[in-house]
Structure formats: C-alpha cells, structure tokens
Design an enzyme around this catalytic site. Structure first.
Site, PDB file in Angstrom:
ATOM      1  N   ASP A 248       0.846  -1.184   0.000  1.00  0.00           N
ATOM      2  CA  ASP A 248       0.000   0.000   0.000  1.00  0.00           C
ATOM      3  C   ASP A 248       0.888   1.242   0.000  1.00  0.00           C
ATOM      4  O   ASP A 248       1.887   1.321   0.703  1.00  0.00           O
ATOM      5  CB  ASP A 248      -0.912  -0.008   1.239  1.00  0.00           C
ATOM      6  CG  ASP A 248      -2.068   0.966   1.099  1.00  0.00           C
ATOM      7  OD1 ASP A 248      -3.228   0.512   0.986  1.00  0.00           O
ATOM      8  OD2 ASP A 248      -1.818   2.196   1.104  1.00  0.00           O
TER       9      ASP A 248
ATOM     10  N   HIS B 193     -10.305  -5.572  -3.292  1.00  0.00           N
ATOM     11  CA  HIS B 193      -8.943  -5.746  -2.762  1.00  0.00           C
ATOM     12  C   HIS B 193      -9.006  -6.124  -1.299  1.00  0.00           C
ATOM     13  O   HIS B 193      -9.830  -5.619  -0.549  1.00  0.00           O
ATOM     14  CB  HIS B 193      -8.104  -4.481  -2.947  1.00  0.00           C
ATOM     15  CG  HIS B 193      -8.717  -3.228  -2.390  1.00  0.00           C
ATOM     16  ND1 HIS B 193      -9.697  -2.525  -3.054  1.00  0.00           N
ATOM     17  CD2 HIS B 193      -8.493  -2.558  -1.245  1.00  0.00           C
ATOM     18  CE1 HIS B 193     -10.052  -1.476  -2.335  1.00  0.00           C
ATOM     19  NE2 HIS B 193      -9.342  -1.468  -1.217  1.00  0.00           N
TER      20      HIS B 193
ATOM     21  N   ASN C 167     -12.645  -3.343   3.006  1.00  0.00           N
ATOM     22  CA  ASN C 167     -13.545  -2.199   3.157  1.00  0.00           C
ATOM     23  C   ASN C 167     -14.558  -2.262   2.018  1.00  0.00           C
ATOM     24  O   ASN C 167     -14.180  -2.350   0.849  1.00  0.00           O
ATOM     25  CB  ASN C 167     -12.752  -0.888   3.097  1.00  0.00           C
ATOM     26  CG  ASN C 167     -11.825  -0.723   4.283  1.00  0.00           C
ATOM     27  OD1 ASN C 167     -12.139  -1.142   5.388  1.00  0.00           O
ATOM     28  ND2 ASN C 167     -10.676  -0.106   4.057  1.00  0.00           N
TER      29      ASN C 167
ATOM     30  N   GLN D 139     -14.093   2.409   1.771  1.00  0.00           N
ATOM     31  CA  GLN D 139     -13.627   1.998   0.444  1.00  0.00           C
ATOM     32  C   GLN D 139     -13.457   3.221  -0.445  1.00  0.00           C
ATOM     33  O   GLN D 139     -14.362   4.060  -0.550  1.00  0.00           O
ATOM     34  CB  GLN D 139     -14.608   1.012  -0.207  1.00  0.00           C
ATOM     35  CG  GLN D 139     -14.048   0.435  -1.512  1.00  0.00           C
ATOM     36  CD  GLN D 139     -14.944  -0.631  -2.139  1.00  0.00           C
ATOM     37  OE1 GLN D 139     -16.004  -0.978  -1.609  1.00  0.00           O
ATOM     38  NE2 GLN D 139     -14.503  -1.155  -3.268  1.00  0.00           N
TER      39      GLN D 139
ATOM     40  N   HIS E 223      -6.900  -5.864   2.189  1.00  0.00           N
ATOM     41  CA  HIS E 223      -5.765  -5.292   2.908  1.00  0.00           C
ATOM     42  C   HIS E 223      -5.204  -6.394   3.812  1.00  0.00           C
ATOM     43  O   HIS E 223      -5.966  -7.023   4.563  1.00  0.00           O
ATOM     44  CB  HIS E 223      -6.215  -4.141   3.819  1.00  0.00           C
ATOM     45  CG  HIS E 223      -6.766  -2.936   3.127  1.00  0.00           C
ATOM     46  ND1 HIS E 223      -6.030  -1.778   2.959  1.00  0.00           N
ATOM     47  CD2 HIS E 223      -7.984  -2.701   2.583  1.00  0.00           C
ATOM     48  CE1 HIS E 223      -6.785  -0.870   2.340  1.00  0.00           C
ATOM     49  NE2 HIS E 223      -7.977  -1.406   2.092  1.00  0.00           N
TER      50      HIS E 223
END
Ligand code: AMP
Ligand code: ZN
Length: 119
Positions: free
Chosen positions: A35, A105, A92, A99, A107
């Site tokens: 990230d 995706h 999220n 989000q 995390h």
C-alpha cells in the site's frame, strides 16, 4: 462490464503494469503490492486481476478467484513473517466503511497490535 478491465480504474492499471507498484507476489489470477500509504509495518493489497467493484461482487461471480485472493493474503503474511503474531485481512466495502478504490482488494495488515472493535 464486471470482470473486464476498466480504463478508469487505478488497480486495473497496476495489474496491467501501466502504473508502478511495489509488487510482492503475483499469480495467474492475483497481484499483491504494498500500500502506498501504509497503516502498519506490513500493509499489502491483494487484488484479483479481474475487475469487480468489491469483494462480495467478486465472490458472487468467481468463488475460485476469491479463494485465490484469500490464499495469497495468507502467503503475504507468511512471507512478511507476521503470521505468527497475527494479522488482519480487511475488505472495506462501501464508502461508509472507507472503500476508496472500486476494484476488489484485501488489505493485509500486520506487524503491530490491533484494537477490537476496529475504528
Ligand atoms: P480502500 O480505501 O479500502 O479502498 O483502499 C484503497 C487503498 O489503496 C488505500 O489504502 C490507499 O492507500 C491505496 N492506494 C491508493 N493508490 C495506491 C497506489 N498507487 N499504490 C498502492 N496503493 C495505493
Ligand atoms: Zn479495476
């Protein structure tokens, strides 16, 4: 259409190699990269190469790739050696939950303690 590349999607561009990313793992169906704004010592995003707007949409359309994302999340945690102490896998889903990128995706967060309930 769902499942197909979206030209205005950041993560589709990263999957295509058009936007650089710090890639840590790649499979035929998934890409994992760090990230850009890490919230923990380990903060990696695992994305399906196909485009769906969120994780439940991916799961409804492609259970196998959803499983691939989860398996890769575990592999990332093992490679970063955070699996022993524990880590979070977070999806999220929806703007109210935080989000901001509308390509499914996971995390993978680890390397520090986490509170429960989450903020
Ligand atoms: P979410 O808010 O759950 O949709 O997560 C999107 C995540 O993407 C955030 O944690 C961002 O920091 C991250 N992000 C945004 N742009 C990039 C980028 N170019 N490379 C890596 N991560 C990114
Ligand atoms: Zn996309």
């Amino acid at each position: 259409m769902a499942g197909e590349r979206q030209d205005d999607c950041l993560f589709c561009k990263i999957v295509a190699g058009e936007v650089p990313a710090d890639v840590v793992r790649e499979t035929g169906t998934t890409l994992a990269f760090r990230d850009i704004n890490p919230q923990a010592p380990t903060h990696v995003l695992v994305v399906p190469k196909v485009h769906y707007r969120d994780a439940p949409s991916l799961a409804a359309a492609d259970p196998q790739v959803t499983a691939d994302v989860l398996r890769e999340a575990g592999e990332v945690a093992a490679e970063d050696k955070v699996d022993g102490t524990g880590y979070r896998i977070v999806f999220n889903t929806g703007s109210g939950a935080g989000q901001t990128v509308w390509h499914a995706h996971a995390h993978v967060l680890g390397g520090r303690g986490f509170n429960w309930p989450p903020g």
